[in-house]
Write an enzyme that holds these catalytic residues in place. Structure first.
Site, PDB file in Angstrom:
ATOM      1  CG  HIS A  43      -1.802  -1.183   1.312  1.00 35.08           C
ATOM      2  ND1 HIS A  43      -2.954  -1.287   0.572  1.00 35.08           N
ATOM      3  CD2 HIS A  43      -1.715  -2.335   2.030  1.00 35.08           C
ATOM      4  CE1 HIS A  43      -3.538  -2.439   0.821  1.00 35.08           C
ATOM      5  NE2 HIS A  43      -2.817  -3.096   1.710  1.00 35.08           N
ATOM      6  CB  CYS A  56      -2.477   3.734  -3.439  1.00 38.33           C
ATOM      7  SG  CYS A  56      -3.738   2.459  -3.572  1.00 38.33           S
TER       8      CYS A  56
END
Length: 401
Positions: A158, A199
């Site tokens: 992430h 991300c």
């Protein structure tokens, strides 16, 4: 006359010796150059299955393409394969298969050097610097690369603007760039390629200089999510749902391209293949773009060694024409998606409580940011849209158990 001929022959012999020594020297330097790699799955938990599967898949690509095992350093919490939630205990799959078609277990033979609590940004940066004294835990492996060696880094986890995540902490863009500067100054590589899945991953490279011989690609721009792939209902191996996304769209795209075996393909061509396939985020490239003219085999293999997976693993190369980009899932929704499907399978009170907790946490965060947006007179449409996504998952009515 004989003396003169002997002298000429002696000069020719000397020239031949010097020429031979020159080519031997070139051969020595060519042989002495090494390829090194650092592979990182920065997450933990079964809902993050895809990151550990991505990294073990990458490990097998490198080993099967001629990398020395001692030159590949792997970070992974290693808590997914043997999780109680895993229907295929001890195994990881990075790609779905049809019923009666056994998948390829990428966990088989995947050697992990730093696992559990040892998967930290501090250890990662120490490994890149070749600083064995600064490593805490793991087996102590660090990069031993020199100015003649190429380095390949692959990270899957992430992220947010200016950071990427590890299981219990974060690595910030400034610290990564400082480490690159150290490596560049200390001549710890000839050229370096970094593939980053996260991300807002592009935000890690916005300040990467173009003259450090570093080429990077990111799964997303600095301002958007990356996308998970092979999620429910596509998370099926041999007819059984794994219960979690098997891969990430960017990651499986470059690896399935490399799996086809053309290691003479340029980095630029692979970038464009991945960019075309990953349509829901903007795949980007950074740093020294002149490097992208080189073949992928310079980084994902031992030079130009052209090998592919064993024949037994041929199904790994199967074209997934039945899966299009609409099957992708925003990485920020993966946990919600995972818990919702878990509830539908189990119909248990525990799964219901997990879903409610996740929704409440997201609504709380959305409310905080909505208040901030209102205070600063900032548009809140995107925040409201995300809240609506949360509310869509409140519909299941589990029975108590």
């Amino acid at each position: 006359r004989c003396v003169q001929e002997t002298g000429t022959w002696g000069n020719q012999t000397q020239l031949m010796k010097l020429t031979l020594l020159f080519f031997l020297a070139l051969s020595f330097f060519a042989v002495s150059a090494e390829n090194w790699a650092v592979l990182v799955a920065g997450s933990d938990g079964f809902w993050n299955y895809r990151h550990q599967a991505d990294v073990c898949h990458a490990y097998h690509i490198l080993i099967n393409n001629g990398y020395k095992p001692e030159n590949v350093i792997v970070f992974s919490a290693n808590d997914v394969a043997n999780s109680d939630s895993n229907p295929f205990k001890g195994k990881l799959y990075n790609k779905p298969t049809e019923k009666n078609q056994e998948g390829v277990d990428v966990n088989d033979g995947c050697v992990i050097d730093y696992e559990g609590e040892d998967v930290t940004p501090e250890n990662f940066l120490a490994v890149l610097k070749g600083d064995a004294q600064a490593v805490n835990g793991g087996n102590g492996k660090v990069l031993r690369s020199t100015k003649d060696d190429r380095v390949f880094i692959n990270f899957a986890d992430h992220g947010a603007e200016g950071l990427i995540a590890f299981p219990s902490s974060y690595l910030y863009a400034d610290d990564l760039i400082k480490t690159f500067e150290y490596m560049h100054t200390k001549n710890l590589y000839l050229e370096l390629v970094f593939y980053l899945e996260a991300c807002e991953s592009g935000s890690m490279f916005q300040n990467l200089p173009t003259n450090w011989s570093i080429y990077a690609t990111s799964a997303a721009s600095p301002y958007e999510s990356s996308w998970a792939y092979y999620c429910y209902p596509d998370d099926v191996v041999n007819g059984e749902s794994v219960g979690s996304c098997l891969g990430d769209h960017y990651s499986i795209s470059w690896m399935e391209d490399t799996d086809r075996g053309d290691l003479t393909e340029s980095l630029n061509k692979q970038f464009n293949i991945v960019k075309k396939r990953v349509s829901q985020s903007q795949v980007m490239e950074w740093g020294d773009l002149s490097i992208n003219k080189q073949p992928i085999g310079n980084y994902q293999a031992n030079g130009y060694k052209t090998t592919t997976y064993d024949k037994i693993k041929a199904q790994f190369l199967r074209q997934m024409t039945s899966f299009d980009s609409a099957r992708g899932l925003d990485s920020r929704d993966v946990k919600l998606h995972y818990i919702k499907n878990k509830l539908q399978r189990e119909q248990s009170l525990q799964a219901s409580q997990e879903l409610r907790a996740e929704i409440n946490q997201r609504l709380f965060a959305d409310n905080i940011f909505a208040q901030m947006a209102k205070f600063f007179d900032f548009p809140v449409e995107t925040l409201l849209g995300k809240t609506q996504v949360c509310l869509l998952y409140t519909s299941p009515s589990p029975r108590d158990s």
